[in-house]
Design a protein around this motif. Structure first.
Motif, mmCIF file in Angstrom:
data_model
loop_
_atom_site.group_PDB
_atom_site.id
_atom_site.type_symbol
_atom_site.label_atom_id
_atom_site.label_comp_id
_atom_site.label_asym_id
_atom_site.label_seq_id
_atom_site.Cartn_x
_atom_site.Cartn_y
_atom_site.Cartn_z
ATOM 1 N N PRO A 19 0.990 -0.752 0.017
ATOM 2 C CA PRO A 19 -0.111 0.384 -0.207
ATOM 3 C C PRO A 19 0.366 1.668 -0.196
ATOM 4 O O PRO A 19 1.920 1.319 0.610
ATOM 5 C CB PRO A 19 -0.931 0.154 1.061
ATOM 6 N N ARG A 20 0.476 1.840 -1.304
ATOM 7 C CA ARG A 20 1.480 3.264 -1.254
ATOM 8 C C ARG A 20 0.270 4.916 -1.110
ATOM 9 O O ARG A 20 0.867 5.837 -1.005
ATOM 10 C CB ARG A 20 1.669 3.155 -1.896
ATOM 11 N N GLY A 21 -0.962 4.361 -0.474
ATOM 12 C CA GLY A 21 -2.264 5.748 -0.250
ATOM 13 C C GLY A 21 -2.589 6.412 -1.574
ATOM 14 O O GLY A 21 -2.364 5.510 -2.498
ATOM 15 N N ASP A 22 -2.528 7.827 -1.565
ATOM 16 C CA ASP A 22 -2.835 8.297 -2.784
ATOM 17 C C ASP A 22 -2.569 8.070 -3.974
ATOM 18 O O ASP A 22 -0.701 8.093 -3.432
ATOM 19 C CB ASP A 22 -3.213 9.879 -2.165
ATOM 20 N N TRP A 23 -2.584 8.140 -4.918
ATOM 21 C CA TRP A 23 -1.573 8.646 -6.264
ATOM 22 C C TRP A 23 -1.082 9.504 -6.437
ATOM 23 O O TRP A 23 -1.872 10.685 -5.977
ATOM 24 C CB TRP A 23 -2.337 8.091 -7.600
ATOM 25 N N GLY A 24 0.478 9.912 -6.582
ATOM 26 C CA GLY A 24 0.963 11.327 -6.741
ATOM 27 C C GLY A 24 1.898 11.178 -7.368
ATOM 28 O O GLY A 24 2.343 10.725 -7.846
ATOM 29 N N ALA A 25 1.698 12.503 -8.083
ATOM 30 C CA ALA A 25 2.681 12.613 -9.571
ATOM 31 C C ALA A 25 4.150 13.282 -9.328
ATOM 32 O O ALA A 25 3.656 13.590 -8.426
ATOM 33 C CB ALA A 25 2.166 14.049 -10.300
ATOM 34 N N GLY A 26 5.330 12.615 -9.866
ATOM 35 C CA GLY A 26 6.694 12.352 -9.770
ATOM 36 C C GLY A 26 6.895 10.917 -8.790
ATOM 37 O O GLY A 26 8.489 11.376 -8.604
ATOM 38 N N ILE A 27 6.190 10.352 -8.182
ATOM 39 C CA ILE A 27 6.703 9.579 -7.061
ATOM 40 C C ILE A 27 6.866 8.361 -8.046
ATOM 41 O O ILE A 27 5.860 8.117 -8.946
ATOM 42 C CB ILE A 27 5.430 9.247 -6.508
ATOM 43 N N ALA A 28 7.730 7.333 -7.671
ATOM 44 C CA ALA A 28 8.220 6.672 -8.612
ATOM 45 C C ALA A 28 7.635 5.593 -7.175
ATOM 46 O O ALA A 28 7.957 4.974 -6.582
ATOM 47 C CB ALA A 28 9.673 5.937 -7.519
ATOM 48 N N TYR A 29 7.229 4.096 -8.335
ATOM 49 C CA TYR A 29 6.143 3.141 -8.001
ATOM 50 C C TYR A 29 7.747 1.501 -8.598
ATOM 51 O O TYR A 29 7.501 1.815 -9.868
ATOM 52 C CB TYR A 29 5.014 4.102 -8.768
ATOM 53 N N LEU A 30 6.703 1.291 -7.454
ATOM 54 C CA LEU A 30 7.861 -0.754 -7.729
ATOM 55 C C LEU A 30 5.739 -1.425 -8.429
ATOM 56 O O LEU A 30 5.369 -1.007 -7.988
ATOM 57 C CB LEU A 30 8.276 -1.159 -6.822
ATOM 58 N N VAL A 31 6.822 -2.167 -8.938
ATOM 59 C CA VAL A 31 5.833 -3.189 -8.888
ATOM 60 C C VAL A 31 4.732 -4.028 -7.878
ATOM 61 O O VAL A 31 6.051 -4.268 -7.195
ATOM 62 C CB VAL A 31 6.198 -4.592 -9.946
ATOM 63 N N THR A 32 3.495 -4.262 -7.621
ATOM 64 C CA THR A 32 2.992 -4.662 -6.875
ATOM 65 C C THR A 32 2.730 -3.359 -5.900
ATOM 66 O O THR A 32 1.799 -2.862 -4.314
ATOM 67 C CB THR A 32 2.708 -5.402 -5.923
ATOM 68 N N ASP A 33 2.891 -1.430 -6.328
ATOM 69 C CA ASP A 33 2.243 -1.314 -5.538
ATOM 70 C C ASP A 33 1.271 -0.772 -5.459
ATOM 71 O O ASP A 33 1.123 -0.799 -6.537
ATOM 72 C CB ASP A 33 3.348 0.330 -5.760
ATOM 73 N N LEU A 34 0.265 -0.820 -4.338
ATOM 74 C CA LEU A 34 -1.075 -0.511 -4.805
ATOM 75 C C LEU A 34 -0.808 1.230 -3.804
ATOM 76 O O LEU A 34 -1.573 1.511 -3.245
ATOM 77 C CB LEU A 34 -1.718 -1.241 -3.337
ATOM 78 N N VAL A 35 -2.205 1.904 -4.689
ATOM 79 C CA VAL A 35 -2.307 2.774 -4.381
ATOM 80 C C VAL A 35 -4.006 3.442 -4.493
ATOM 81 O O VAL A 35 -4.025 2.134 -5.356
ATOM 82 C CB VAL A 35 -2.334 3.980 -5.483
ATOM 83 N N THR A 36 -4.598 4.727 -4.206
ATOM 84 C CA THR A 36 -6.049 4.493 -4.669
ATOM 85 C C THR A 36 -5.787 5.862 -5.013
ATOM 86 O O THR A 36 -5.349 7.156 -4.782
ATOM 87 C CB THR A 36 -7.027 4.902 -3.542
ATOM 88 N N THR A 37 -6.900 6.255 -5.883
ATOM 89 C CA THR A 37 -6.940 7.636 -6.926
ATOM 90 C C THR A 37 -8.335 7.807 -7.330
ATOM 91 O O THR A 37 -9.103 6.249 -8.004
ATOM 92 C CB THR A 37 -5.513 7.936 -7.990
ATOM 93 N N GLU A 38 -9.186 8.625 -7.931
ATOM 94 C CA GLU A 38 -10.483 8.418 -8.318
ATOM 95 C C GLU A 38 -11.430 7.573 -8.038
ATOM 96 O O GLU A 38 -12.038 6.852 -9.069
ATOM 97 C CB GLU A 38 -10.183 8.801 -10.125
ATOM 98 N N GLY A 39 -11.646 7.655 -6.452
ATOM 99 C CA GLY A 39 -12.448 6.216 -6.322
ATOM 100 C C GLY A 39 -11.771 4.685 -6.468
ATOM 101 O O GLY A 39 -12.723 3.778 -5.340
ATOM 102 N N GLY A 40 -11.126 4.342 -6.733
ATOM 103 C CA GLY A 40 -10.813 2.714 -6.858
ATOM 104 C C GLY A 40 -9.026 2.907 -7.177
ATOM 105 O O GLY A 40 -8.633 3.562 -6.103
ATOM 106 N N SER A 41 -8.911 2.246 -6.581
ATOM 107 C CA SER A 41 -7.892 0.844 -6.162
ATOM 108 C C SER A 41 -6.901 0.498 -7.453
ATOM 109 O O SER A 41 -7.843 -0.545 -7.872
ATOM 110 C CB SER A 41 -7.657 0.428 -4.918
ATOM 111 N N TYR A 42 -6.217 0.767 -7.955
ATOM 112 C CA TYR A 42 -5.229 0.362 -8.623
ATOM 113 C C TYR A 42 -3.366 -0.822 -8.048
ATOM 114 O O TYR A 42 -2.776 0.005 -7.254
ATOM 115 C CB TYR A 42 -4.446 1.215 -9.662
#
Length: 321
Positions: free
Chosen positions: A76-99
């Motif tokens: 889990p990484r919390g809310d998605w944010g521009a410019g943040i480095a993400y790795l495979v299997t990171d979980l974010v929430t944005t626009e009412g959904g999770s990805y």
């Protein structure tokens, strides 16, 4: 190696042969003790966070791996944010959904661009908007059809609210019962009659935000604050380090509209008691459904906490409220 073995000569060894064998082995052991062994040690452990593997390298050049490491399903990484480095299997929430991240990357300015680029996979989508447990409809109308959870205003003078427990037939208003063995009521009181005013005190016991509502009062009837805000008091549990001022506002019957500033409440540095001052030529008139607020300053003193306010007013035609 110069050792005489029984299986080779087919007879018992002579004393000289046995001694020679022992002398040969003793010489070899002595040589090892003198020269020492060149041990093979661990040179490096390499972890690959992207592939989730580990590789072991020894000092003699031998390499073992890469070996796949066990890992949690998601990180889990919390809310998605521009410019943040993400790795495979990171979980974010944005626009009412999770990805879930499917490819390591640094986020673009737009989440949709990364989603279109195949860097994210939908995990859970936003569901349809459900019906609120309590849904304020308005003044009760005998010919209307209501659903369980609907809240209606029956008597505008008393401002009493009722909530539907079960679906009532048209004309079955608050105080009526179903024709079943239990005589189930169609409605239940959601609030009790207000004959003067209903007041909601936000007693802020801890820290509070800047420019936030720390006190709210809702008025059921017409009235007016006392001249120069006479009788108004304010206290705090812990005095501020520096002087701070809160705005007192008065608005009309618009939900959460803070309205116009009619005065200030000032706490001097080190004081737990507020001093009220009225804004020049302020309109202190109150309308039914109006609200007053105490708004915290734009810069919050971190020491100040535990607020209490009481601001008296006159209900038109009645005594001080």
């Amino acid at each position: 190696m110069n050792i005489t073995l029984f299986r080779e000569v087919g007879r018992p060894l002579t004393i000289a042969e046995a001694d020679a064998n022992i002398d040969d082995l003793d010489g070899r052991l002595s040589a090892l003790e003198t020269q020492g062994l060149e041990a093979t040690g661990l040179q490096a452990l390499v972890f690959d966070e992207v592939a989730s593997t580990i590789t072991v390298s020894l000092s003699d050049g031998t390499v073992f791996g890469p070996f796949k490491l066990p890992m949690s399903a998601f990180r889990p990484r919390g809310d998605w944010g521009a410019g943040i480095a993400y790795l495979v299997t990171d979980l974010v929430t944005t626009e009412g959904g999770s990805y879930v991240c499917t490819a390591s990357h640094t986020a673009c300015a737009s989440f949709q661009d990364d989603l279109t680029g195949g860097r994210w996979m939908l995990s859970a989508a936003r569901g349809p908007k459900g019906k609120d447990a309590l849904d304020y409809i308005g003044v009760y109308i005998a010919t209307a059809i209501y659903e369980p959870g609907d809240v209606v205003l029956v008597d505008p003078d008393s401002m009493q609210l009722w909530r539907a427990l079960i679906r009532p037939p048209a004309g079955k208003g608050p105080g009526t019962f179903a024709d079943d063995a239990a005589h189930t009521p169609y409605w239940t009181p959601q609030s009790y009659p207000v004959f003067d005013t209903e007041e909601i005190n936000h007693s802020v016991r801890g820290a509070f935000g800047a420019s936030s509502q720390v006190f709210r009062r809702w008025f059921a009837r017409s009235g007016k604050f006392l001249p120069n805000l006479a009788g108004a008091v304010g206290y705090c549990d812990v005095a501020p380090t520096n002087a701070v001022a809160f705005n007192l506002t008065l608005g009309g019957a618009v939900p959460n509209a803070t309205g116009t500033t009619i005065g200030q409440l000032r706490f001097a540095a080190g004081s737990r008691v507020a001093i009220f001052t009225m804004t020049a030529n302020a309109n202190l008139g109150i309308v039914p459904g109006g609200q007053s607020f105490v708004i915290s300053p734009s810069v919050v003193d971190p020491t100040l906490s535990g607020l209490e306010f009481a601001i008296p007013y006159n209900v038109i035609g009645e005594a001080v409220g």
